[in-house]
Design a protein around this motif. Structure first.
Motif, PDB file in Angstrom:
ATOM      1  N   ALA A 293       0.818  -1.217   0.000  1.00  0.00           N
ATOM      2  CA  ALA A 293       0.000   0.000   0.000  1.00  0.00           C
ATOM      3  C   ALA A 293       0.853   1.269   0.000  1.00  0.00           C
ATOM      4  N   GLY A 294       2.164   1.113   0.061  1.00  0.00           N
ATOM      5  CA  GLY A 294       3.053   2.266   0.025  1.00  0.00           C
ATOM      6  C   GLY A 294       3.391   2.850   1.387  1.00  0.00           C
ATOM      7  N   TYR A 295       3.033   2.158   2.470  1.00  0.00           N
ATOM      8  CA  TYR A 295       3.351   2.620   3.818  1.00  0.00           C
ATOM      9  C   TYR A 295       4.581   1.890   4.332  1.00  0.00           C
ATOM     10  N   GLY A 296       5.249   2.475   5.304  1.00  0.00           N
ATOM     11  CA  GLY A 296       6.397   1.819   5.913  1.00  0.00           C
ATOM     12  C   GLY A 296       7.640   1.968   5.076  1.00  0.00           C
ATOM     13  N   PRO A 297       8.734   1.409   5.554  1.00  0.00           N
ATOM     14  CA  PRO A 297       9.999   1.527   4.831  1.00  0.00           C
ATOM     15  C   PRO A 297       9.969   0.706   3.547  1.00  0.00           C
ATOM     16  N   ALA A 298      10.585   1.228   2.540  1.00  0.00           N
ATOM     17  CA  ALA A 298      10.667   0.484   1.280  1.00  0.00           C
ATOM     18  C   ALA A 298      11.504  -0.776   1.493  1.00  0.00           C
ATOM     19  N   PRO A 299      11.149  -1.879   0.840  1.00  0.00           N
ATOM     20  CA  PRO A 299      11.916  -3.117   1.005  1.00  0.00           C
ATOM     21  C   PRO A 299      13.372  -2.952   0.585  1.00  0.00           C
ATOM     22  N   ALA A 300      13.652  -1.943  -0.242  1.00  0.00           N
ATOM     23  CA  ALA A 300      15.022  -1.744  -0.699  1.00  0.00           C
ATOM     24  C   ALA A 300      15.852  -0.903   0.275  1.00  0.00           C
ATOM     25  N   THR A 301      15.278  -0.573   1.457  1.00  0.00           N
ATOM     26  CA  THR A 301      16.033   0.185   2.456  1.00  0.00           C
ATOM     27  C   THR A 301      17.305  -0.586   2.753  1.00  0.00           C
ATOM     28  N   PRO A 302      18.455   0.075   2.695  1.00  0.00           N
ATOM     29  CA  PRO A 302      19.703  -0.651   2.901  1.00  0.00           C
ATOM     30  C   PRO A 302      19.785  -1.282   4.286  1.00  0.00           C
ATOM     31  N   VAL A 303      20.225  -2.511   4.316  1.00  0.00           N
ATOM     32  CA  VAL A 303      20.435  -3.206   5.571  1.00  0.00           C
ATOM     33  C   VAL A 303      21.694  -2.630   6.212  1.00  0.00           C
ATOM     34  N   GLY A 304      21.670  -2.464   7.509  1.00  0.00           N
ATOM     35  CA  GLY A 304      22.835  -1.960   8.209  1.00  0.00           C
ATOM     36  C   GLY A 304      22.490  -0.813   9.133  1.00  0.00           C
ATOM     37  N   VAL A 305      23.508  -0.062   9.543  1.00  0.00           N
ATOM     38  CA  VAL A 305      23.377   1.029  10.487  1.00  0.00           C
ATOM     39  C   VAL A 305      23.548   2.341   9.732  1.00  0.00           C
ATOM     40  N   HIS A 306      22.526   3.220   9.803  1.00  0.00           N
ATOM     41  CA  HIS A 306      22.524   4.459   9.039  1.00  0.00           C
ATOM     42  C   HIS A 306      22.032   5.617   9.889  1.00  0.00           C
ATOM     43  N   PRO A 307      22.538   6.839   9.647  1.00  0.00           N
ATOM     44  CA  PRO A 307      21.978   8.004  10.340  1.00  0.00           C
ATOM     45  C   PRO A 307      20.568   8.311   9.830  1.00  0.00           C
ATOM     46  N   PHE A 308      19.764   8.965  10.656  1.00  0.00           N
ATOM     47  CA  PHE A 308      18.426   9.394  10.240  1.00  0.00           C
ATOM     48  C   PHE A 308      18.549  10.399   9.123  1.00  0.00           C
TER      49      PHE A 308
END
Length: 178
Positions: free
Chosen positions: A163-178
């Protein structure tokens, strides 16, 4: 032949287990109630234990009796800490527990997302609520408190993504700044 659920005892064929009469051991029983394996079953019927692959269900078994996948988002917050220390601590947590999908952080808050396998939501939430506190010292995590927790089942997670909510599945795995 019917399957027996793992972790439960299968009846051994003794009449006492079924409430029948028969009072006493039969010949060749070696002292075991019910005699030789399957001796008291009608028509030579024998109950066999079966192996079950993870995720398989038995006829009539409800989904809550089998482990399910839960998507967990844990939010923590507290006093400001140096960004390099926060990043290093989250990387250490991810190294110690490779199930972590992604962590986002700032100098005063962080968010951790991962999949948890648990019997029900209560079990998944209990594990999530212990995660930060149990690993604060070993990973060097800041002394922040948990300020948010979301636990959703796999189907709900995928519905939100579709439905287009939440983080995209392609969000990089790992530790990232906001």
């Amino acid at each position: 032949m019917s399957g027996v659920r793992p972790g439960t005892a299968a009846p051994r064929g003794g009449t006492a287990a079924r409430g029948g009469g028969g009072g006493g051991a039969r010949g060749g029983s070696g002292g075991r109630p019910g005699g030789a394996r399957g001796a008291n079953r009608a028509g030579g019927e024998e109950r066999a234990l079966t192996s079950v692959a993870a995720g398989d269900r038995f006829r009539g078994e409800e989904p809550e009796h089998t482990p399910r996948l839960w998507h967990v988002t844990l939010s923590v917050s507290g006093a400001r800490a140096p960004l390099t220390e926060v990043r290093r601590a989250l990387e250490q947590l991810a190294h110690d527990h490779p199930f972590l999908l992604t962590s986002r952080y700032a100098d005063d808050h962080a968010e951790i997302r991962y999949w948890e396998e648990a019997r029900d939501l209560h079990d998944a939430a209990a594990v999530a609520l212990r995660l930060w506190g149990e690993h604060r010292q070993t990973a060097g995590l800041p002394p922040w408190e948990i300020v948010g927790l979301e636990v959703i089942d796999r189907a709900t997670y995928h519905q939100r993504i579709a439905a287009g909510y939440g983080p995209a599945p392609a969000t990089p795995v790992g530790v990232h700044p906001f």
